[in-house]
Design a protein around this motif. Sequence first.
Motif, PDB file in Angstrom:
ATOM      1  N   ASP A  24       0.015   0.121   2.835  1.00 43.69           N
ATOM      2  CA  ASP A  24       0.489  -0.675   2.000  1.00 43.69           C
ATOM      3  C   ASP A  24       1.992  -1.114   2.282  1.00 43.69           C
ATOM      4  OD1 ASP A  24      -1.661  -0.751   0.500  1.00 43.69           O
ATOM      5  OD2 ASP A  24      -1.132   0.912  -0.817  1.00 43.69           O
ATOM      6  N   ARG A  60       2.009  -3.717   4.652  1.00 42.34           N
ATOM      7  CA  ARG A  60       1.790  -5.111   4.107  1.00 42.34           C
ATOM      8  C   ARG A  60       2.987  -5.600   3.478  1.00 42.34           C
ATOM      9  NH1 ARG A  60      -2.087  -2.824   1.404  1.00 42.34           N
ATOM     10  NH2 ARG A  60      -3.725  -3.610   2.952  1.00 42.34           N
ATOM     11  N   MET A  61       3.710  -4.673   2.647  1.00 44.41           N
ATOM     12  CA  MET A  61       4.968  -5.212   1.835  1.00 44.41           C
ATOM     13  C   MET A  61       5.760  -5.693   2.988  1.00 44.41           C
ATOM     14  SD  MET A  61       3.939  -5.122  -1.228  1.00 44.41           S
ATOM     15  CE  MET A  61       5.629  -5.377  -1.771  1.00 44.41           C
ATOM     16  N   ARG A  92       7.687  -9.448   2.931  1.00 48.11           N
ATOM     17  CA  ARG A  92       9.074  -9.582   2.694  1.00 48.11           C
ATOM     18  C   ARG A  92       9.442 -10.432   3.846  1.00 48.11           C
ATOM     19  NH1 ARG A  92       8.905  -4.289   1.260  1.00 48.11           N
ATOM     20  NH2 ARG A  92       9.559  -3.362   3.151  1.00 48.11           N
ATOM     21  N   ARG A 123       0.193  -8.630  -0.892  1.00 52.05           N
ATOM     22  CA  ARG A 123       0.844  -7.676  -1.993  1.00 52.05           C
ATOM     23  C   ARG A 123      -0.113  -6.980  -2.845  1.00 52.05           C
ATOM     24  NH1 ARG A 123       4.871 -12.131  -2.399  1.00 52.05           N
ATOM     25  NH2 ARG A 123       6.815 -11.418  -1.505  1.00 52.05           N
ATOM     26  N   GLU A 135      -2.904  -4.431  -3.749  1.00 51.51           N
ATOM     27  CA  GLU A 135      -3.443  -2.967  -3.372  1.00 51.51           C
ATOM     28  C   GLU A 135      -4.954  -2.890  -3.082  1.00 51.51           C
ATOM     29  OE1 GLU A 135      -2.267  -0.119  -6.132  1.00 51.51           O
ATOM     30  OE2 GLU A 135      -0.226  -0.758  -5.951  1.00 51.51           O
TER      31      GLU A 135
END
Length: 450
Positions: free
Chosen positions: A213, A216-217, A221, A302, A304
């Motif tokens: 996660d 991934r974020m 970004r 984004r 989950e």
Amino acid sequence: MSTPVSEVPWYMRLPRYLDRRPWIMDTLVWAVPLALIGVLSFGAGQADQTVWGRPSPPALLLALELLTTLPLALRRTRPAVSAGLIATGAALQVLLLTGPASTCVTVPAAVYATAKYGSRRVSLGYLLLALAGALLLGAFFAVQVLYLGPAVPFRWEFVIVVVMVVGFAASVVVACWLLGAMSGRKRREIQAISERNRLLEREREQEARLAADAERMRIAREMHDVISHSMSVMIAQADGGRYVLNSASGSGTRETPTGTAQAAGHVASAGAVHAAEGAFGTIAETGREALAQMRRMLGVLREEGEALQMRPAPGLSDLPRLIADVRATGLPVVLEGDPAVLPPLPEGAGLAMYRIVQEALTNVMKHAGPEASATVSVQARRWPAPELVVCVRDDGLGSAAAGDGQGSGLLGMRERAALYGGVVETYADARGFQVLARFPLPGGMKEEDP
């Protein structure tokens, strides 16, 4: 991939089924055989037993025999209940002076079961109760010899025999309790290790999920900061350029007194401006479409619980160039079908299909062997639903090929296809490997489509 339960052979499912239901084996191995032995021995020669010197009812003897054997079916699931019922039957046999029968086996077995499967309080309680039963057993022999048997003078040898009977019974009980306690301790240690391993596995999965996660974020970004900003600037510049060209075109078409040649120059200039305006419009539209697809990818990143999805890549029209590049590496590849005449796919779905073909050909080069060749076929199907089908098959090692241990290629294909409603299926046998991708055609097929 886990094997479906229906495909597991019965002889492999049976042990797990019995482990979850221990009362079945306890009934078949302990309760029923001992009960049958007790009933058969009762019918063969125990009908002459007495209750305080009087003939005993056969129904009472049979009931006591079953009461001391059948509860062994619960020795693992309900050890306290099982031991309590057996203790009650054994006490009644001694107090009624009918004499022990199957209790010579069932009482030690119950003590062992409470020590192994019960709590410490329950096991100690039944240990003391069993030791008290050993004293009652000695008293039973004393009463049988001195009061209910033939009249004989008292001898100290009788006391020695009673003490030996009590000591032997007590030693058997204590030995069974110790064995059960050691087995129970080992069982609890194994359960604790299994539980600890399960918690560690869950913790590792949670840490991996959190790390994925976070990555991934971070990717989302970075993509937003770098690509989105640059594409927004490109769109703004294209719109601004088109506005400038529109202004120049309006000023260049006004009449002037310079004559016909100057008017013709203005006409030519207006044509060039119009062409440039179209080019800027194309730039802006392409940028907007690419930005929309990029935002779609960011939204997937984004979410989950979702795996990382694909990156943008060329479409079906670039398959001939891709196959030419693969041929240049030395792998013979044949293209069946013309992608140019196929019904159009949405741009993102076309990119996904291109990437699937690219990954499949890469796997052929890596795993199919040096003598392998590949065939890529593309076609449109009308039935059962309009869809575009791409098949990549090779005549290499197939199921005999050794994997690289990663296993992410096929997973990536399925993820790319699922993003646009498609399906990827793989088949491997001794004749080679095949990747079949199907994508739905949102607009259906026209009559003139092949």
